[in-house]
Motif scaffolding. Structure first.
Motif, PDB file in Angstrom:
ATOM      1  N   THR A  70       0.840  -1.192   0.000  1.00  0.00           N
ATOM      2  CA  THR A  70       0.000   0.000   0.000  1.00  0.00           C
ATOM      3  C   THR A  70       0.874   1.241   0.000  1.00  0.00           C
ATOM      4  O   THR A  70       1.958   1.249   0.601  1.00  0.00           O
ATOM      5  N   THR A  71       0.426   2.272  -0.690  1.00  0.00           N
ATOM      6  CA  THR A  71       1.213   3.507  -0.756  1.00  0.00           C
ATOM      7  C   THR A  71       0.314   4.676  -1.101  1.00  0.00           C
ATOM      8  O   THR A  71      -0.804   4.512  -1.614  1.00  0.00           O
ATOM      9  N   GLU A  72       0.808   5.862  -0.825  1.00  0.00           N
ATOM     10  CA  GLU A  72       0.171   7.106  -1.244  1.00  0.00           C
ATOM     11  C   GLU A  72       0.955   7.650  -2.428  1.00  0.00           C
ATOM     12  O   GLU A  72       2.179   7.786  -2.360  1.00  0.00           O
ATOM     13  N   LEU A  73       0.262   7.944  -3.512  1.00  0.00           N
ATOM     14  CA  LEU A  73       0.912   8.477  -4.707  1.00  0.00           C
ATOM     15  C   LEU A  73       1.134   9.972  -4.528  1.00  0.00           C
ATOM     16  O   LEU A  73       0.178  10.756  -4.483  1.00  0.00           O
ATOM     17  N   SER A  91      -7.464  -1.509 -11.637  1.00  0.00           N
ATOM     18  CA  SER A  91      -6.121  -2.038 -11.477  1.00  0.00           C
ATOM     19  C   SER A  91      -5.210  -1.489 -12.570  1.00  0.00           C
ATOM     20  O   SER A  91      -5.624  -1.363 -13.728  1.00  0.00           O
ATOM     21  N   VAL A  92      -3.992  -1.172 -12.194  1.00  0.00           N
ATOM     22  CA  VAL A  92      -3.000  -0.689 -13.151  1.00  0.00           C
ATOM     23  C   VAL A  92      -1.727  -1.512 -12.966  1.00  0.00           C
ATOM     24  O   VAL A  92      -1.444  -2.036 -11.886  1.00  0.00           O
ATOM     25  N   ILE A 175      -6.070   1.358  -7.836  1.00  0.00           N
ATOM     26  CA  ILE A 175      -6.043   2.786  -7.505  1.00  0.00           C
ATOM     27  C   ILE A 175      -7.271   3.144  -6.669  1.00  0.00           C
ATOM     28  O   ILE A 175      -8.382   2.672  -6.927  1.00  0.00           O
ATOM     29  N   GLY A 176      -7.070   3.994  -5.677  1.00  0.00           N
ATOM     30  CA  GLY A 176      -8.193   4.475  -4.876  1.00  0.00           C
ATOM     31  C   GLY A 176      -8.832   5.707  -5.488  1.00  0.00           C
ATOM     32  O   GLY A 176      -8.762   5.934  -6.699  1.00  0.00           O
ATOM     33  N   MET A 195      -2.956   3.647  -3.404  1.00  0.00           N
ATOM     34  CA  MET A 195      -2.846   2.452  -4.237  1.00  0.00           C
ATOM     35  C   MET A 195      -2.655   1.243  -3.335  1.00  0.00           C
ATOM     36  O   MET A 195      -1.841   1.274  -2.400  1.00  0.00           O
ATOM     37  N   GLN A 196      -3.424   0.195  -3.587  1.00  0.00           N
ATOM     38  CA  GLN A 196      -3.388  -1.013  -2.772  1.00  0.00           C
ATOM     39  C   GLN A 196      -3.173  -2.231  -3.666  1.00  0.00           C
ATOM     40  O   GLN A 196      -3.722  -2.308  -4.764  1.00  0.00           O
TER      41      GLN A 196
END
Length: 354
Positions: A70-73, A91-92, A175-176, A195-196
């Protein structure tokens, strides 16, 4: 005339006085008997007899579901968004370009450095020829060579800044919700979206340090998801935080959840079983009286309430293990605990069977 009236009022017949004294004495005696009767009225309680019972070490802990990745873009540099491709909820693939920041000024700086580098390179080549025939000092040539290397380094640095204006997907995931719009001015503090990676879910939970011997890497625990299907799932422990939390004295544990369609951030109950069963004295949770320093239970001894300090161990849904303070055969009060004062007279209504 007034004197006769006062004398008549002052004198009271002897019989009337005796009756008043007798009545007052009887009344005080009855009130004292009532007080004594009320004072000596026993408190009715139910008890259990302390006997060893089979105990399975079951520890429950609260856990939180987290995504595998998990992350923050966020952008690495500040600027205005010239391109934004953030498909919400989709999804990417890893490496997909999600956004670009205006980099025209940086590209122009690269072109400027290229022109300067061409001139500096030609100068360095001429000075090299002169140096070979001892036409200039070595220091003059070193300055020219240093200028060339500096311009090359500046170009590489500017190209690195240009690379930072492109935001790519760090891994394959979902992507959230998008938090910005095209054309917005962003900085490294701006979150474009989250993004998860949902293919493999994990669960983090804390466990008291005293129960750390129940946890080993590779062991499995049971997971119960709250508010969803109550089917118990399995999770495999993959890592432990080596240092306990200094405030709570808890250890952080991470496990991989098998086949669970659940959202990251969901609450879950972790159930850990100890393979070794033992026999121990158990009392109901409501029989424990917590104190500032100790836990206490009430025993019935010689018909009176006796407060006894105890040490507790494992807990189940309704019972607590007593590791010290009780002996086999002790009568422990389980109902009427709030009304049984120290040394109060107790009347056992029944012995609760378990």
């Amino acid at each position: 005339m007034n004197c006769l009236k006062k004398t008549h009022f002052f004198y009271i017949p002897l019989s009337t006085l005796v009756l008043c004294l007798l009545f007052s004495s009887c009344k005080e005696k009855k009130e004292k008997e009532k007080r004594d009767e009320k004072k000596e009225k026993p408190t009715i309680v139910d008890v259990i007899v302390a006997t060893p019972q089979a105990l399975t070490s079951v520890v429950e802990a609260n856990g939180t579901i987290i995504a595998n990745e998990t992350t923050e873009l966020r952008p690495e540099v500040s600027g205005r968004l010239t391109y934004l491709n953030v498909p919400e909820g989709k999804s990417v693939a890893q490496g997909t370009v999600l956004a670009r920041i205006n980099s025209a000024d940086l590209e122009a700086q690269v072109q400027r450095s290229k022109v300067q580098l061409e001139i500096a390179t030609k100068t360095e080549e001429r000075l090299k020829q002169l140096l070979d025939i001892n036409g200039i000092n070595q220091s003059d040539y070193d300055l020219a060579l240093n200028n060339v290397n500096t311009l090359k380094a500046d170009m590489e640095y500017t190209k690195t800044l240009i690379d930072k204006t492109v935001i790519k997907a760090p891994f394959t995931g979902t992507i959230g919700l998008r938090q910005v719009s095209p054309g917005a001015y962003v900085s490294p503090a701006t979150v474009l979206a989250t993004m998860q990676q949902l293919g493999r879910m994990k669960i983090d939970f804390t466990l008291p340090e005293e129960n750390s011997d129940l946890i080993r890497i590779g062991n499995t625990v049971k997971i119960k998801l709250e508010g969803r299907d109550t089917t118990l799932r399995r999770a495999t422990i993959i890592a432990l935080e080596p240092q306990a939390n200094r405030q709570t004295r808890n250890i952080l544990v991470r496990a991989v959840l098998d086949n669970a369609n659940v959202n990251p951030g969901a609450f879950a109950k972790v159930i850990i079983n100890n393979s070794t069963d033992k026999r121990a004295i158990l009392v109901p949770t409501n029989a424990i009286i917590p104190d500032d320093k100790n836990n206490q239970v009430i025993l019935v001894k010689n018909g009176k309430a006796t407060y006894t300090n105890v040490q507790t161990g494992l807990r189940t849904d309704n019972n607590v293990e007593i590791t010290q303070g009780l002996s086999m055969g002790d009568s422990v009060v389980v109902t009427g605990v709030l009304f049984a004062k120290p040394d109060a007279v107790l009347k056992v209504r029944k012995v609760v069977k378990r």
